[in-house]
Design an enzyme around this catalytic site. Structure first.
Site, mmCIF file in Angstrom:
data_model
loop_
_atom_site.group_PDB
_atom_site.id
_atom_site.type_symbol
_atom_site.label_atom_id
_atom_site.label_comp_id
_atom_site.label_asym_id
_atom_site.label_seq_id
_atom_site.Cartn_x
_atom_site.Cartn_y
_atom_site.Cartn_z
ATOM 1 N N HIS A 310 -22.016 -21.445 -11.967
ATOM 2 C CA HIS A 310 -21.151 -21.994 -10.906
ATOM 3 C C HIS A 310 -19.792 -21.318 -10.984
ATOM 4 O O HIS A 310 -19.316 -20.961 -12.052
ATOM 5 C CB HIS A 310 -20.988 -23.515 -11.102
ATOM 6 C CG HIS A 310 -20.537 -24.219 -9.868
ATOM 7 N ND1 HIS A 310 -19.207 -24.290 -9.516
ATOM 8 C CD2 HIS A 310 -21.227 -24.825 -8.888
ATOM 9 C CE1 HIS A 310 -19.105 -24.948 -8.382
ATOM 10 N NE2 HIS A 310 -20.315 -25.287 -7.974
ATOM 11 N N ASP A 367 -28.151 -27.361 -7.357
ATOM 12 C CA ASP A 367 -29.390 -26.864 -6.738
ATOM 13 C C ASP A 367 -30.574 -26.831 -7.689
ATOM 14 O O ASP A 367 -31.703 -26.604 -7.258
ATOM 15 C CB ASP A 367 -29.138 -25.448 -6.184
ATOM 16 C CG ASP A 367 -28.152 -25.484 -5.036
ATOM 17 O OD1 ASP A 367 -27.192 -24.693 -5.046
ATOM 18 O OD2 ASP A 367 -28.317 -26.341 -4.152
HETATM 19 C C1 SDX Z 1 -23.526 -23.957 -4.888
HETATM 20 O O1 SDX Z 1 -18.628 -23.369 -5.004
HETATM 21 C C2 SDX Z 1 -19.312 -24.509 -4.926
HETATM 22 O O2 SDX Z 1 -18.786 -25.556 -5.151
HETATM 23 C C3 SDX Z 1 -20.772 -24.318 -4.515
HETATM 24 C C4 SDX Z 1 -21.629 -25.589 -4.601
HETATM 25 C C5 SDX Z 1 -21.202 -26.633 -3.574
HETATM 26 O O3 SDX Z 1 -21.497 -27.805 -3.794
HETATM 27 O O4 SDX Z 1 -20.685 -26.221 -2.500
HETATM 28 O O5 SDX Z 1 -21.565 -26.147 -5.900
HETATM 29 C C6 SDX Z 1 -23.099 -25.252 -4.289
HETATM 30 O O6 SDX Z 1 -23.438 -22.950 -4.237
HETATM 31 C C7 SDX Z 1 -24.017 -23.936 -6.306
HETATM 32 C C8 SDX Z 1 -24.345 -22.489 -6.812
HETATM 33 C C9 SDX Z 1 -25.735 -22.131 -6.308
HETATM 34 N N1 SDX Z 1 -26.078 -20.727 -6.610
HETATM 35 C C10 SDX Z 1 -26.968 -20.421 -7.570
HETATM 36 O O7 SDX Z 1 -27.536 -21.234 -8.288
HETATM 37 C C11 SDX Z 1 -27.285 -18.935 -7.657
HETATM 38 C C12 SDX Z 1 -27.363 -18.507 -9.136
HETATM 39 N N2 SDX Z 1 -26.021 -18.552 -9.686
HETATM 40 C C13 SDX Z 1 -25.219 -17.415 -9.543
HETATM 41 O O8 SDX Z 1 -25.558 -16.360 -8.818
HETATM 42 C C14 SDX Z 1 -23.801 -17.516 -10.045
HETATM 43 O O9 SDX Z 1 -23.799 -18.303 -11.153
HETATM 44 C C15 SDX Z 1 -22.789 -18.057 -9.050
HETATM 45 C C16 SDX Z 1 -22.790 -17.217 -7.811
HETATM 46 C C17 SDX Z 1 -23.099 -19.462 -8.683
HETATM 47 C C18 SDX Z 1 -21.453 -18.012 -9.716
HETATM 48 O O10 SDX Z 1 -21.134 -16.705 -9.909
HETATM 49 P P1 SDX Z 1 -19.813 -16.314 -10.717
HETATM 50 O O11 SDX Z 1 -19.006 -17.455 -11.191
HETATM 51 O O12 SDX Z 1 -19.150 -15.283 -9.890
HETATM 52 O O13 SDX Z 1 -20.409 -15.788 -11.994
HETATM 53 P P2 SDX Z 1 -20.526 -14.285 -12.226
HETATM 54 O O14 SDX Z 1 -21.364 -13.720 -11.129
HETATM 55 O O15 SDX Z 1 -19.154 -13.752 -12.458
HETATM 56 O O16 SDX Z 1 -21.373 -14.276 -13.556
HETATM 57 C C19 SDX Z 1 -20.749 -14.271 -14.820
HETATM 58 C C20 SDX Z 1 -21.835 -13.721 -15.734
HETATM 59 C C21 SDX Z 1 -22.392 -12.406 -15.225
HETATM 60 O O17 SDX Z 1 -22.876 -11.718 -16.361
HETATM 61 P P3 SDX Z 1 -21.886 -10.627 -17.083
HETATM 62 O O18 SDX Z 1 -21.311 -9.748 -15.996
HETATM 63 O O19 SDX Z 1 -20.831 -11.465 -17.789
HETATM 64 O O20 SDX Z 1 -22.775 -9.879 -18.055
HETATM 65 O O21 SDX Z 1 -22.950 -14.643 -15.749
HETATM 66 C C22 SDX Z 1 -24.075 -14.004 -15.205
HETATM 67 C C23 SDX Z 1 -23.588 -12.836 -14.407
HETATM 68 O O22 SDX Z 1 -24.582 -11.827 -14.341
HETATM 69 N N3 SDX Z 1 -24.742 -15.004 -14.364
HETATM 70 C C24 SDX Z 1 -26.044 -15.256 -14.376
HETATM 71 C C25 SDX Z 1 -26.223 -16.322 -13.480
HETATM 72 N N4 SDX Z 1 -25.050 -16.672 -12.941
HETATM 73 C C26 SDX Z 1 -24.126 -15.847 -13.479
HETATM 74 N N5 SDX Z 1 -27.056 -14.674 -15.048
HETATM 75 C C27 SDX Z 1 -28.295 -15.202 -14.838
HETATM 76 N N6 SDX Z 1 -28.545 -16.233 -14.002
HETATM 77 C C28 SDX Z 1 -27.538 -16.813 -13.300
HETATM 78 N N7 SDX Z 1 -27.781 -17.811 -12.464
#
Ligand code: SDX
Length: 432
Positions: A310, A367
């Protein structure tokens, strides 16, 4: 940071300039450095892709603390509201930042009930679209088209957009159900005024003209809980979109239609559909849970653990905790098992003990478990994000109305850092 310890200004030294930037402290102790004078005084802008360090507004609607895993709608904890409130009451809370009196709730419930029908001409929009179209596209189109039926009010609201707000809250479930019925070739079911909000949704989704359909009260309560949990979440991607579109002066229907499109993305509301498809792929043996988790940790695999992580919660998403328990409750009350729930719990356990996820503070978000309940309600996977949009409707509207009343609000227009070509002379095509 507590208010006493927080400095009143932030000193910025930049070249030969030293600025004292004002510091704001929110009612929950959040600290913000007010940089509105930064460019005028230094010529420089800030750079913050994704705006994760940037406050776009002040708000009284929803507070969340990502570190503590706290979520409150105007001071009321999501745990209390999930246990004791109803979605229609939460709508009022978000719109007024106060809980309604019994009389206000009764009057509001009746107002919502009597606006659930769609204009008969709007029904043609659904039949003009392919049955295979994704329901989020259909809903975005239908919500945008709603403004054409209320032209007189749209844009120069006599009632401070109250009529449009009630219409959107009342008609979104009808639009959602019609998008589903169109897709499966069944007749539209008119809303029933004798049913509660969630029960009416089940009626419009699963009823047919051939027999009386009585919504299961256990399922109606579970749906009401899901809608409460999705109702608002401060300045998330789709809500920021609704505020941004509204900031140009576009009407509420157009702004919410844009919000629906933003929510559709798999990184945002579209994740609930992706989670179930992920769990199904493991259930159907495409790869084991352990193999999947190994892939999710590999950057170049293109695989993410959907429903995990998140932008703000770096601790448990409180909604996920409530939903995980609700899964057990609903399936238990229905006397059902769902192997997808067992797989979800297995993935969560693996993640909670794997340094890749722990070190990145990746926990289940809203989710991760919601789809298990949607599935138990009989809602097809491609409708999951539509149900997220039904839940988020009061949040979008409340935030849009708050923007409209905010004396400090301006049209959203961020800057950029240009890294393209410097000036160069045009050359005729023959010379290139
Ligand atoms: C919602 O904003 C809100 O409030 C949204 C929400 C609402 O109620 O409106 O809460 C609803 O959208 C919830 C989120 C739903 N999305 C997902 O579940 C999709 C999977 N999650 C991600 O793609 C990710 O975690 C995000 C998009 C939600 C958050 O992305 P960030 O904070 O930008 O995290 P990041 O991309 O900077 O990741 C940091 C690290 C990275 O690795 P490194 O570069 O440090 O090596 O964590 C990794 C990412 O690759 N990572 C994941 C991951 N999420 C982040 N690796 C594997 N699986 C994941 N789900």
């Amino acid at each position: 940071m507590n208010q006493e310890a927080t400095p009143k200004t932030a000193k910025l030294s930049f070249g030969d300039k030293v600025l004292d930037l004002p510091v704001m402290v929110g009612s929950e102790g959040e600290v913000a450095i007010d940089i509105r004078q930064l460019r005028a005084k230094t010529g420089a802008i800030t750079y913050d892709p994704g705006l994760g360090n940037t406050g776009s507004c002040t708000s009284k609607i929803t507070f969340l603390d990502g570190e503590q895993g706290i979520l409150r709608y105007s001071g009321y904890s999501i745990e209390d509201l999930a246990k004791q409130s109803s979605f229609v009451e939460v709508m009022w809370l978000l719109l007024h930042q106060q809980l309604p009196s019994a009389a206000q709730l009764a009057q509001f419930t009746q107002e919502i009930t009597y606006h659930t029908m769609l204009h008969e001409d709007l029904k043609h929009l659904f039949s003009s679209l392919p049955k295979t179209g994704h329901p989020m596209a259909v809903c975005a189109a239908a919500v945008g088209a709603l403004s054409t039926f209320y032209q007189k009010n749209v844009g120069s609201p006599a009632d401070n957009n109250w009529g449009d707000s009630v219409r959107l809250l009342a008609k979104m479930p009808t639009i959602a159900a019609y998008s589903y019925k169109h897709g499966i070739g069944q007749p539209f079911m008119y809303p029933r005024n004798d049913l509660g909000y969630a029960a009416n949704i089940l009626h419009m989704m699963f009823g047919t003209p051939c027999e009386r359909y009585e919504p299961n009260p256990v399922l109606a309560r579970a749906l009401d809980l899901l809608l409460i949990l999705h109702a608002d979440h401060e300045q998330n991607c789709s809500t920021s979109t609704v505020r941004t579109v509204g900031s140009s002066g576009a009407n509420l229907f157009a702004s919410v239609s844009a919000g629906i499109s933003a929510l559709w993305g798999p990184l945002h509301g579209g994740a609930n559909q992706e989670v179930i498809e992920m769990l199904m792929s493991i259930r159907d043996g495409k790869r084991s849970a352990v193999e999947f988790m190994d892939l999710a940790k590999k950057k170049d695999s293109g695989v993410r653990l959907m429903g995990f992580g998140h932008r703000v919660y770096k601790n448990f998403d409180p909604r996920a905790l409530i939903l995980k328990k609700a899964c057990d409750d609903v399936l238990g009350q229905l006397g059902r098992q769902d192997p997808l729930l067992d797989i979800a719990k297995e993935l969560e356990q693996i993640a909670l003990h794997d340094d890749y996820f722990v070190s990145r503070k990746l926990y289940p978000n809203v989710d991760f478990y919601s789809g298990i309940i949607y599935k138990a309600l009989g809602i097809p996977v491609e409708m999951f994000t539509v149900f997220f949009a039904i839940g988020r409707m009061p949040g979008w509207i409340a935030q849009w109305l708050e923007y409209k009343k905010d004396p400090e609000a301006k049209i959203t227009r961020p800057r950029q850092v240009f890294v393209g070509a410097n000036q160069r002379a045009y050359r005729a095509v023959e010379t290139r």
